[in-house]
Design a protein around this motif. Structure first.
Motif, PDB file in Angstrom:
ATOM      1  N   GLY A  81       0.814  -1.209   0.000  1.00 58.38           N
ATOM      2  CA  GLY A  81       0.000   0.000   0.000  1.00 58.38           C
ATOM      3  C   GLY A  81       0.846   1.256   0.000  1.00 58.38           C
ATOM      4  N   LEU A  82       1.943   1.238   0.771  1.00 56.31           N
ATOM      5  CA  LEU A  82       2.839   2.391   0.816  1.00 56.31           C
ATOM      6  C   LEU A  82       3.360   2.719  -0.577  1.00 56.31           C
ATOM      7  N   PHE A  83       3.851   1.703  -1.290  1.00 53.98           N
ATOM      8  CA  PHE A  83       4.370   1.964  -2.637  1.00 53.98           C
ATOM      9  C   PHE A  83       3.251   2.338  -3.603  1.00 53.98           C
ATOM     10  N   SER A  84       2.049   1.812  -3.390  1.00 54.01           N
ATOM     11  CA  SER A  84       0.909   2.232  -4.212  1.00 54.01           C
ATOM     12  C   SER A  84       0.626   3.715  -3.986  1.00 54.01           C
ATOM     13  N   GLY A  85       0.684   4.158  -2.729  1.00 54.69           N
ATOM     14  CA  GLY A  85       0.486   5.574  -2.423  1.00 54.69           C
ATOM     15  C   GLY A  85       1.540   6.452  -3.063  1.00 54.69           C
ATOM     16  N   ILE A  86       2.796   5.998  -3.030  1.00 55.33           N
ATOM     17  CA  ILE A  86       3.877   6.761  -3.661  1.00 55.33           C
ATOM     18  C   ILE A  86       3.651   6.849  -5.170  1.00 55.33           C
ATOM     19  N   ILE A  87       3.252   5.741  -5.791  1.00 55.66           N
ATOM     20  CA  ILE A  87       2.997   5.742  -7.235  1.00 55.66           C
ATOM     21  C   ILE A  87       1.840   6.678  -7.572  1.00 55.66           C
ATOM     22  N   ILE A  88       0.792   6.635  -6.770  1.00 55.21           N
ATOM     23  CA  ILE A  88      -0.332   7.562  -6.985  1.00 55.21           C
ATOM     24  C   ILE A  88       0.178   8.996  -6.956  1.00 55.21           C
TER      25      ILE A  88
END
Length: 187
Positions: free
Chosen positions: A135-142
């Motif tokens: 989720g953390l990396f998904s947030g960064i990608i967003i």
């Protein structure tokens, strides 16, 4: 549990990627030229995060409980410091030409990124799950996709709102980490 951990990770990823600082100032300035310029810097910095994640993941099982308590307390204190720093920061207006390797270099040498992964990163893996890291990396990608687009499309001027929201989320996680560290000490 999966959705809870993943959602917490996204929120944390957005709060960590969003605060004004050296990487975001370069992303913003490069995004005024083109979205791809800004995204390149962001993906470079995220690659540094992936590098630190793998180091933390590999060393995660060998950390003693005593050291883990210290890491949690240091991580919570660092997150509080980061939250206060976010509230006081400003976006610098001057920058060098940005690209992927500039973002990567900045990320690999950024003491805040390094300390964050070796404190809060351990906490994420120990107390939540690998889904929180996803989720953390998904947030960064967003963030890497949305921030350059907004800057490119509408120009700067939103730093104040990003700063307030990011600091509030960082403070929330700081309290959560300090609470978990305190519980470890009590046990």
């Amino acid at each position: 549990m999966f959705l809870y951990s993943y959602a917490l990770g996204i929120i944390l990823g957005l709060s960590l990627a969003g605060p004004p600082g050296s990487v975001n100032s370069i992303i913003a300035n490069e995004s005024l030229k083109s979205r791809l310029h800004g995204m390149g810097v962001g993906f470079g910095a995220m690659t540094a995060d992936l590098t630190f994640f793998f180091i933390v993941y590999i060393t995660n099982g060998i950390i003693s409980p005593v050291i883990l308590k210290i890491i949690y307390i240091a991580g919570g204190a660092f997150m509080l410091y980061l939250g206060f720093s976010v509230m006081r920061s400003r976006m610098p207006s001057k920058t060098r030409k940005g690209n992927y390797f500039l973002g990567l270099t900045m990320g690999l040498t950024n003491p805040f990124q390094i300390i964050w992964w070796f404190t809060a990163g351990f906490f994420l893996l120990k107390e939540l799950s690998i889904f929180s890291v996803t989720g953390l990396f998904s947030g960064i990608i967003i963030w890497i996709f949305i921030f350059p687009y907004v800057v490119w499309r509408f120009g700067t001027g939103y730093e104040k709102y990003i700063k307030i929201i990011s600091a509030a989320i960082i403070f929330g996680f700081a309290i959560y980490i300090l609470y978990a560290g305190t519980l470890l000490i009590i046990k």
